[in-house]
Design a protein around this motif. Sequence first.
Motif, short mmCIF file in Angstrom:
data_model
loop_
_atom_site.label_atom_id
_atom_site.label_comp_id
_atom_site.label_asym_id
_atom_site.label_seq_id
_atom_site.Cartn_x
_atom_site.Cartn_y
_atom_site.Cartn_z
N GLU A 157 -6.81 4.35 0.16
CA GLU A 157 -5.43 3.92 0.06
C GLU A 157 -5.38 2.62 -0.71
O GLU A 157 -6.10 1.67 -0.39
CB GLU A 157 -4.82 3.73 1.45
CG GLU A 157 -3.34 3.41 1.40
CD GLU A 157 -2.75 3.24 2.79
OE1 GLU A 157 -1.51 3.08 2.89
OE2 GLU A 157 -3.52 3.22 3.77
N THR A 216 0.82 -1.19 0.00
CA THR A 216 0.00 0.00 0.00
C THR A 216 0.85 1.25 0.00
O THR A 216 2.05 1.20 0.25
CB THR A 216 -0.93 0.00 1.23
OG1 THR A 216 -0.11 -0.05 2.39
CG2 THR A 216 -1.87 -1.18 1.21
N LEU A 228 -2.62 7.25 -1.72
CA LEU A 228 -3.82 7.73 -1.06
C LEU A 228 -4.46 8.82 -1.89
O LEU A 228 -3.83 9.83 -2.21
CB LEU A 228 -3.50 8.26 0.34
CG LEU A 228 -4.66 8.82 1.16
CD1 LEU A 228 -5.68 7.71 1.43
CD2 LEU A 228 -4.16 9.40 2.47
N GLU A 247 -10.45 5.55 4.37
CA GLU A 247 -10.20 6.29 5.59
C GLU A 247 -11.26 7.38 5.80
O GLU A 247 -11.75 7.97 4.85
CB GLU A 247 -8.81 6.92 5.55
CG GLU A 247 -7.69 5.88 5.43
CD GLU A 247 -6.31 6.48 5.57
OE1 GLU A 247 -6.21 7.72 5.69
OE2 GLU A 247 -5.33 5.71 5.55
N ARG A 300 -8.10 0.40 1.34
CA ARG A 300 -8.46 0.90 2.66
C ARG A 300 -9.15 2.25 2.51
O ARG A 300 -8.64 3.14 1.85
CB ARG A 300 -7.23 1.03 3.55
CG ARG A 300 -7.51 1.60 4.94
CD ARG A 300 -6.28 1.51 5.81
NE ARG A 300 -5.94 0.12 6.09
CZ ARG A 300 -4.78 -0.27 6.65
NH1 ARG A 300 -3.87 0.63 6.95
NH2 ARG A 300 -4.57 -1.55 6.88
#
Length: 328
Positions: free
Chosen positions: A16, A8, A11, A283, A281
């Motif tokens: 991400e 990873t 972003l 956020e 991911r």
Amino acid sequence: MSIHPSGTGVLAHDIEVPQGFSCRVVARSGQPIGGTSWHPAPDGGACFADGDGWIYVSNSDVPLAGGASAIRFGPDGEVKDAYRILAGTSLNHTGVVTPWDSWLSCEDIFLGRVHEADPHGDRTAVAREAMGRFKHGHLAVDADRRVVYLTESEPDGCLYRFTPWTWGDLSHGLLEVLCANGASVEWRSVPDPAPGFLDVPTRYQTDTAVRFEGGGACHYAEGVCRFVTADGTWVYDAAQETLYRWSGPDEDLGGDILVTDLGDWLEIDLVAAGETTAVVRVEGHRDSEITGVAFSPDGSRLYFSSQRGTHGDSRDGVTFEVTGPFRH
């Protein structure tokens, strides 16, 4: 179809993703896209081939004004159009693609129905009442046996099997419920698949029906139907006609799978060879959930939604596209 992550680190738009991948926002609830306004609470989704492009279909999990919408993409991924394919329904939670390329959308309400919609928007959506009126959790198509499995989103819900009289035509057929027969299980017909408000619900029409706590996601592959409940994952082996609990990640799932995680943050995880790796991911969306995960037909793009966005409101849903070196 699965992701081959390379670590990873990228972003963008609250997302991400691994190095070498990119992300963009495709649609936001309440904002115009193509010829429509993108619906609130985007939920179950899927992709369909469309000439040299493709179509992404998404349900709307809100009461009274649920339904489903579609986004048409050109060969380079540009948005060419967007439109409603289903309206006048309520809490359209999940759905599944049929072998004849229609979209089955489930209502997660009392006496809910399954509606069959055309992702291209050329034909009017139709309620398939023969598939049962109950609080639908999910469904899965078993093309090998030409049946559809359906879960029930009730604390004492059942597992159903629908067999159309003609494969490809869901307007008529036999609805059965999974029942206990001593130490084994069997299917028995549901006397009244489409009861009214004052009639006996489908799950109470057969005394020996097997009960499950809140039937949810359902998937069929290689002779096995797996479905998720509040008390674990169950497996119906259609070839052996047996039912058992899934033992966990050590059991062979027949390949890599993607799962969504509702932990401290929202993730899409890859489960392969007994190991779990986060590949997307989200956020800042702590009061939301990931829905509608689907690959484009060529496997180059992954679509999904944050159902309630950063504000935890169904009117704040966001639909994303991730592009990168997917393995398929």
